[in-house]
Design a protein around this motif. Structure first.
Motif, PDB file in Angstrom:
ATOM      1  N   LEU A  60       0.826  -1.203   0.000  1.00  0.00           N
ATOM      2  CA  LEU A  60       0.000   0.000   0.000  1.00  0.00           C
ATOM      3  C   LEU A  60       0.864   1.258   0.000  1.00  0.00           C
ATOM      4  CD1 LEU A  60      -2.775   1.298   0.110  1.00  0.00           C
ATOM      5  CD2 LEU A  60      -2.764   0.997   2.598  1.00  0.00           C
ATOM      6  N   ALA A  61       1.924   1.263   0.801  1.00  0.00           N
ATOM      7  CA  ALA A  61       2.832   2.421   0.827  1.00  0.00           C
ATOM      8  C   ALA A  61       3.500   2.621  -0.522  1.00  0.00           C
ATOM      9  CB  ALA A  61       3.885   2.232   1.915  1.00  0.00           C
ATOM     10  N   ASP A  62       3.939   1.538  -1.170  1.00  0.00           N
ATOM     11  CA  ASP A  62       4.573   1.642  -2.492  1.00  0.00           C
ATOM     12  C   ASP A  62       3.625   2.281  -3.505  1.00  0.00           C
ATOM     13  OD1 ASP A  62       6.877   0.488  -1.542  1.00  0.00           O
ATOM     14  OD2 ASP A  62       6.515  -1.486  -2.430  1.00  0.00           O
ATOM     15  N   ALA A  63       2.372   1.809  -3.506  1.00  0.00           N
ATOM     16  CA  ALA A  63       1.396   2.329  -4.466  1.00  0.00           C
ATOM     17  C   ALA A  63       1.101   3.799  -4.204  1.00  0.00           C
ATOM     18  CB  ALA A  63       0.110   1.509  -4.402  1.00  0.00           C
ATOM     19  N   VAL A  64       1.037   4.180  -2.934  1.00  0.00           N
ATOM     20  CA  VAL A  64       0.817   5.577  -2.578  1.00  0.00           C
ATOM     21  C   VAL A  64       1.960   6.447  -3.103  1.00  0.00           C
ATOM     22  CG1 VAL A  64       0.844   7.187  -0.628  1.00  0.00           C
ATOM     23  CG2 VAL A  64      -0.673   5.199  -0.591  1.00  0.00           C
ATOM     24  N   MET A  65       3.196   5.984  -2.906  1.00  0.00           N
ATOM     25  CA  MET A  65       4.342   6.768  -3.371  1.00  0.00           C
ATOM     26  C   MET A  65       4.343   6.895  -4.890  1.00  0.00           C
ATOM     27  SD  MET A  65       7.492   5.758  -0.808  1.00  0.00           S
ATOM     28  CE  MET A  65       7.344   3.969  -0.975  1.00  0.00           C
ATOM     29  N   ASP A  66       3.976   5.834  -5.608  1.00  0.00           N
ATOM     30  CA  ASP A  66       3.904   5.913  -7.069  1.00  0.00           C
ATOM     31  C   ASP A  66       2.874   6.943  -7.509  1.00  0.00           C
ATOM     32  OD1 ASP A  66       5.850   3.979  -7.285  1.00  0.00           O
ATOM     33  OD2 ASP A  66       4.478   2.350  -7.797  1.00  0.00           O
ATOM     34  N   SER A  67       1.715   6.940  -6.848  1.00  0.00           N
ATOM     35  CA  SER A  67       0.658   7.883  -7.233  1.00  0.00           C
ATOM     36  C   SER A  67       1.033   9.323  -6.921  1.00  0.00           C
ATOM     37  CB  SER A  67      -0.657   7.511  -6.529  1.00  0.00           C
ATOM     38  OG  SER A  67      -1.149   6.270  -6.981  1.00  0.00           O
ATOM     39  N   ILE A  68       1.650   9.535  -5.771  1.00  0.00           N
ATOM     40  CA  ILE A  68       2.101  10.890  -5.445  1.00  0.00           C
ATOM     41  C   ILE A  68       3.165  11.342  -6.436  1.00  0.00           C
ATOM     42  CG2 ILE A  68       3.401  12.243  -3.741  1.00  0.00           C
ATOM     43  CD1 ILE A  68       1.875  10.746  -1.568  1.00  0.00           C
ATOM     44  N   GLY A  69       4.031  10.416  -6.841  1.00  0.00           N
ATOM     45  CA  GLY A  69       5.082  10.737  -7.797  1.00  0.00           C
ATOM     46  C   GLY A  69       4.561  11.174  -9.150  1.00  0.00           C
ATOM     47  N   THR A  70       3.350  10.723  -9.519  1.00  0.00           N
ATOM     48  CA  THR A  70       2.801  11.109 -10.822  1.00  0.00           C
ATOM     49  C   THR A  70       1.662  12.112 -10.719  1.00  0.00           C
ATOM     50  OG1 THR A  70       1.412   9.101 -10.793  1.00  0.00           O
ATOM     51  CG2 THR A  70       3.474   9.017 -12.047  1.00  0.00           C
ATOM     52  N   GLY A  71       1.411  12.647  -9.511  1.00  0.00           N
ATOM     53  CA  GLY A  71       0.477  13.766  -9.463  1.00  0.00           C
ATOM     54  C   GLY A  71      -0.594  13.750  -8.400  1.00  0.00           C
ATOM     55  N   ALA A  72      -0.759  12.665  -7.636  1.00  0.00           N
ATOM     56  CA  ALA A  72      -1.815  12.632  -6.623  1.00  0.00           C
ATOM     57  C   ALA A  72      -1.492  13.598  -5.484  1.00  0.00           C
ATOM     58  CB  ALA A  72      -1.987  11.216  -6.084  1.00  0.00           C
ATOM     59  N   SER A  73      -2.521  14.254  -4.976  1.00  0.00           N
ATOM     60  CA  SER A  73      -2.326  15.178  -3.860  1.00  0.00           C
ATOM     61  C   SER A  73      -2.924  14.640  -2.568  1.00  0.00           C
ATOM     62  CB  SER A  73      -2.929  16.542  -4.186  1.00  0.00           C
ATOM     63  OG  SER A  73      -4.304  16.417  -4.513  1.00  0.00           O
ATOM     64  N   THR A  74      -4.111  14.064  -2.641  1.00  0.00           N
ATOM     65  CA  THR A  74      -4.762  13.487  -1.468  1.00  0.00           C
ATOM     66  C   THR A  74      -5.234  12.079  -1.791  1.00  0.00           C
ATOM     67  OG1 THR A  74      -5.540  15.657  -0.734  1.00  0.00           O
ATOM     68  CG2 THR A  74      -6.639  13.727   0.197  1.00  0.00           C
ATOM     69  N   ILE A  75      -4.886  11.132  -0.919  1.00  0.00           N
ATOM     70  CA  ILE A  75      -5.279   9.732  -1.107  1.00  0.00           C
ATOM     71  C   ILE A  75      -5.885   9.232   0.201  1.00  0.00           C
ATOM     72  CG2 ILE A  75      -4.512   7.398  -1.681  1.00  0.00           C
ATOM     73  CD1 ILE A  75      -2.086   8.664  -3.087  1.00  0.00           C
ATOM     74  N   TYR A  76      -7.066   8.638   0.108  1.00  0.00           N
ATOM     75  CA  TYR A  76      -7.696   8.005   1.263  1.00  0.00           C
ATOM     76  C   TYR A  76      -7.352   6.521   1.240  1.00  0.00           C
ATOM     77  CZ  TYR A  76     -10.414  12.297   1.741  1.00  0.00           C
ATOM     78  OH  TYR A  76     -10.783  13.605   1.910  1.00  0.00           O
ATOM     79  N   CYS A  77      -6.584   6.082   2.220  1.00  0.00           N
ATOM     80  CA  CYS A  77      -6.108   4.701   2.258  1.00  0.00           C
ATOM     81  C   CYS A  77      -6.951   3.861   3.212  1.00  0.00           C
ATOM     82  CB  CYS A  77      -4.646   4.652   2.707  1.00  0.00           C
ATOM     83  SG  CYS A  77      -3.516   5.426   1.541  1.00  0.00           S
ATOM     84  N   ILE A  78      -7.280   2.649   2.765  1.00  0.00           N
ATOM     85  CA  ILE A  78      -7.976   1.681   3.611  1.00  0.00           C
ATOM     86  C   ILE A  78      -7.097   0.439   3.692  1.00  0.00           C
ATOM     87  CG2 ILE A  78     -10.057   0.310   3.956  1.00  0.00           C
ATOM     88  CD1 ILE A  78     -11.568   2.371   2.286  1.00  0.00           C
ATOM     89  N   PRO A  79      -6.375   0.242   4.793  1.00  0.00           N
ATOM     90  CA  PRO A  79      -5.461  -0.904   4.919  1.00  0.00           C
ATOM     91  C   PRO A  79      -6.215  -2.218   5.130  1.00  0.00           C
ATOM     92  CG  PRO A  79      -4.892   0.883   6.445  1.00  0.00           C
ATOM     93  CD  PRO A  79      -6.272   1.149   5.942  1.00  0.00           C
ATOM     94  N   THR A  80      -5.627  -3.295   4.639  1.00  0.00           N
ATOM     95  CA  THR A  80      -6.094  -4.649   4.949  1.00  0.00           C
ATOM     96  C   THR A  80      -4.904  -5.446   5.478  1.00  0.00           C
ATOM     97  OG1 THR A  80      -5.623  -5.578   2.761  1.00  0.00           O
ATOM     98  CG2 THR A  80      -7.769  -4.523   3.059  1.00  0.00           C
ATOM     99  N   GLN A  81      -5.179  -6.596   6.059  1.00  0.00           N
ATOM    100  CA  GLN A  81      -4.100  -7.397   6.633  1.00  0.00           C
ATOM    101  C   GLN A  81      -3.481  -8.342   5.623  1.00  0.00           C
ATOM    102  OE1 GLN A  81      -6.058  -9.214   9.987  1.00  0.00           O
ATOM    103  NE2 GLN A  81      -5.717  -7.439  11.300  1.00  0.00           N
ATOM    104  N   GLY A  82      -4.254  -8.809   4.645  1.00  0.00           N
ATOM    105  CA  GLY A  82      -3.757  -9.795   3.687  1.00  0.00           C
ATOM    106  C   GLY A  82      -3.891 -11.189   4.257  1.00  0.00           C
TER     107      GLY A  82
END
Length: 469
Positions: A60-82
Motif C-alpha cells: 500500500l505504501a509503495d502504491a501511494v508513493m507511485d501515485s504521489i510521484g505522478t500527481g496525486a495530492s490526497t489519497i484516502y487509504c484503507i489498509p487490509t491485513q492480507g
C-alpha cells in the motif's frame, strides 16, 4: 424564551455555486501494517518516511508513493491485513564460501534480496552489504554478527548463517546469496469489506485503486460493488485493478493469452485493469518491478476529467526505466485492443507513456475510455448535488412551465461550469412537458452532454509539388 423581533437568517446555496467535488481524489485499498479498514489520509506534502511510518514498508505504501510521484495530492487509504502471507523463494548461492544458511520470517512486501560478502572470514569477522531491489541500491558495509543472524531491515526477513568447520572458509569475497519474495495478498472478501467502508463516506472521491495482483473473479466482484455504490449509495466511481505478473514458466504469448481469456469474462465500464508493468523508480529511491496502476492513479489526479492520461505532451512517465516483462512490447497493441491499460514508447521520442485509459466496457458502449467515464461521473455528481437543493420544493400547478424553467436553469449550472472548463463541449437539461407532478410528486429530468474529442491518431499525407506547373 426570546422576545418577538424581526429575525434575519442568511440563506446559502441559492446561487447554485458548486462546492468542491471529488476530482482526482481516490481511495487505495491494500495490505499494510496499519489498522484494518481504518481510513488513513495521505497527502503529497508528507515525506517518504512519514508515509512509511503510517503505512509500513508495504504494498500500500509503495502504491501511494507511485501515485504521489505522478500527481496525486490526497489519497484516502484503507489498509487490509492480507489473508495470504508472502512467501520466500529458494536461496541461490554463488561463490566459494562454505557457510550454511537458513531464511526465516514473513515478507512484508515483494523483494529481490541480494547479500554480497565484502571481506573474508567467519562470524564477527566477515563483512557484507545487502540490497532489497535486485542490486539497484545497497546498504553500507556491515559485519556478520557472532550469532550469524542477518536481519533485512523493515522486510520481516532474517537469514541465519552457520560457520563452516574451518571458520575462515565460511565467507569469501564475492560470495552472493540471492532470493526473491512475494508480497502478502488480499482475499476477494477482504477487498469487498474494505470497499463497503466507503458506502457512507462523507468525502467525495472519483475512483478506487485495489493494490496488488488480481484475477477475473476479483474483477467481477469489485465491478459489481462499483455498480452498488452507484445505484444504492449515489457514488459514481470506477475501480482500478492490477493484472497479474508473468509466471516464470510462461512464455510471453501464453501470458498475454491468459490475460485476454480472463478479460473476456468481465464487462463493466466502471472497471479498469492495468496490465502495464515496468521498472519504476519509487519516491524512496528504490527501483521496483511493479504494476503501473499506482502511476495511472496519480495521473488521473493530475489531469482534468475530460483529459486522456495518454496525452503525450502532458503526461510522460518520468519514473519508468523500462517495460516489463521482457519482450512485452510487441504485444502491447493486443493488450490495448483487449481493453487493458498499457504503457508504450513512441519512435522518435524518449521515455514512456500510457497507451490509452481503457475501460472494461462492453463493445459498443459510449464509455470505452476513462476520460468519458470520469466526465459523465462528474456531471452526475454535480447535477445530483444541485438537484438535492430542490427536493420537496413547491411547483406552482397553475404556472408549472414557469416553475420548471427556473428549475431547469438551476440544474443547468453544473453543465455550464463544465463547458466553461472545457470538460464537455456542451450540455443540456431536458424536462419533458406534460408531467403530472401534482399527482405523482415526481419530476423526470434528462441530461445530455457532448464530450470533448480526443485525437488518438494523426494521419499525415506528404506529397511533392512542382512550383513551375
Amino acid at each position: 424564551m426570546s422576545l418577538n423581533d424581526v429575525k434575519i437568517k442568511i440563506a446559502d446555496g441559492g446561487l447554485g455555486i458548486s462546492s468542491a467535488g471529488g476530482d482526482g481524489i481516490h481511495v487505495k485499498i491494500g495490505v499494510s501494517k496499519a489498522e484494518k479498514n481504518k481510513l488513513i489520509v495521505i497527502n503529497s506534502s508528507m515525506k517518504v518516511n512519514e508515509i512509511k511510518d503510517v503505512l509500513g514498508h508495504s504494498p500500500l505504501a509503495d502504491a501511494v508513493m507511485d501515485s504521489i510521484g505522478t500527481g496525486a495530492s490526497t489519497i484516502y487509504c484503507i489498509p487490509t491485513q492480507g489473508t495470504e502471507a508472502g512467501s520466500i523463494g529458494d536461496v541461490i548461492h554463488s561463490g566459494t564460501g562454505e557457510a550454511t544458511y537458513t531464511v526465516s520470517g514473513t515478507p512484508k512486501n515483494s523483494y529481490e534480496i541480494i547479500i554480497e560478502v565484502l571481506k573474508d572470514g567467519g562470524l564477527n569477522g566477515a563483512t557484507y552489504r545487502y540490497s532489497i531491489d535486485g542490486g539497484n541500491s545497497f546498504t553500507g558495509e556491515k559485519t556478520i554478527p557472532t550469532d550469524g543472524e542477518v536481519t533485512i531491515e523493515n522486510t520481516g526477513i532474517k537469514i541465519t548463517f552457520t560457520e563452516a568447520a574451518d571458520p575462515e572458509n565460511s565467507f569469501k569475497i564475492g560470495d552472493v546469496y540471492s532470493f526473491k519474495t512475494t508480497a502478502p495478498k488480499m482475499s476477494n472478501q477482504e477487498v469487498l469489506d474494505a470497499i463497503s467502508t466507503t458506502e457512507d463516506a462523507v468525502f467525495e472521491f472519483e475512483y478506487i485503486h485495489i493494490v496488488g495482483e488480481s484475477d477475473a473473479p476479483m474483477w467481477a466482484a469489485v465491478a459489481t460493488q462499483a455498480d452498488i455504490l452507484f445505484s444504492t449509495y449515489f457514488k459514481p466511481v470506477f475501480i482500478i485493478c492490477e493484472a497479474r505478473n508473468k509466471k516464470k514458466e510462461e512464455s510471453i504469448s501464453e501470458y498475454v493469452e491468459s490475460l485476454i481469456t480472463a478479460r473476456n469474462s468481465v464487462n463493466n465500464y466502471r472497471l479498469q485493469v492495468v496490465a502495464a508493468r515496468a521498472e519504476i523508480v519509487s519516491l524512496d529511491g528504490k527501483i521496483r518491478n511493479s504494476n503501473g496502476a499506482g502511476d495511472v492513479a496519480g495521473l488521473y489526479s493530475k489531469s482534468n476529467v475530460s483529459q486522456s492520461i495518454g496525452e503525450v505532451s502532458e503526461f510522460p512517465l518520468n519514473n519508468v526505466i523500462k517495460l516489463l516483462p521482457e519482450g512485452i512490447e510487441p504485444y502491447i497493441s493486443i493488450l490495448d485492443q483487449a481493453k487493458f491499460v498499457t504503457f508504450r514508447r513512441y519512435i522518435g521520442l524518449e521515455g514512456f507513456y500510457v497507451t490509452n485509459g481503457r475501460m472494461f466496457a462492453p463493445d459498443g458502449s459510449d464509455y470505452q475510455y476513462a476520460e468519458t467515464v470520469r466526465t459523465i461521473n462528474k456531471a452526475v455528481r454535480e447535477i445530483r448535488k444541485q438537484a438535492l437543493f430542490n427536493i420537496q420544493m413547491q411547483l406552482d400547478p397553475i404556472n408549472i412551465e414557469g416553475s420548471i424553467n427556473l428549475l431547469k436553469e438551476f440544474l443547468q449550472i453544473p453543465l455550464e461550469n463544465m463547458t466553461d472548463d472545457k470538460e464537455i463541449a456542451s450540455g443540456e437539461v431536458i424536462i419533458p412537458k406534460g408531467q403530472n407532478v401534482l399527482g405523482t410528486s415526481k419530476l423526470k429530468v434528462k441530461v445530455k452532454a457532448v464530450p470533448m474529442a480526443i485525437m488518438r491518431e494523426i494521419e499525415i499525407e506528404f506529397g511533392m509539388e512542382n512550383p513551375f506547373k
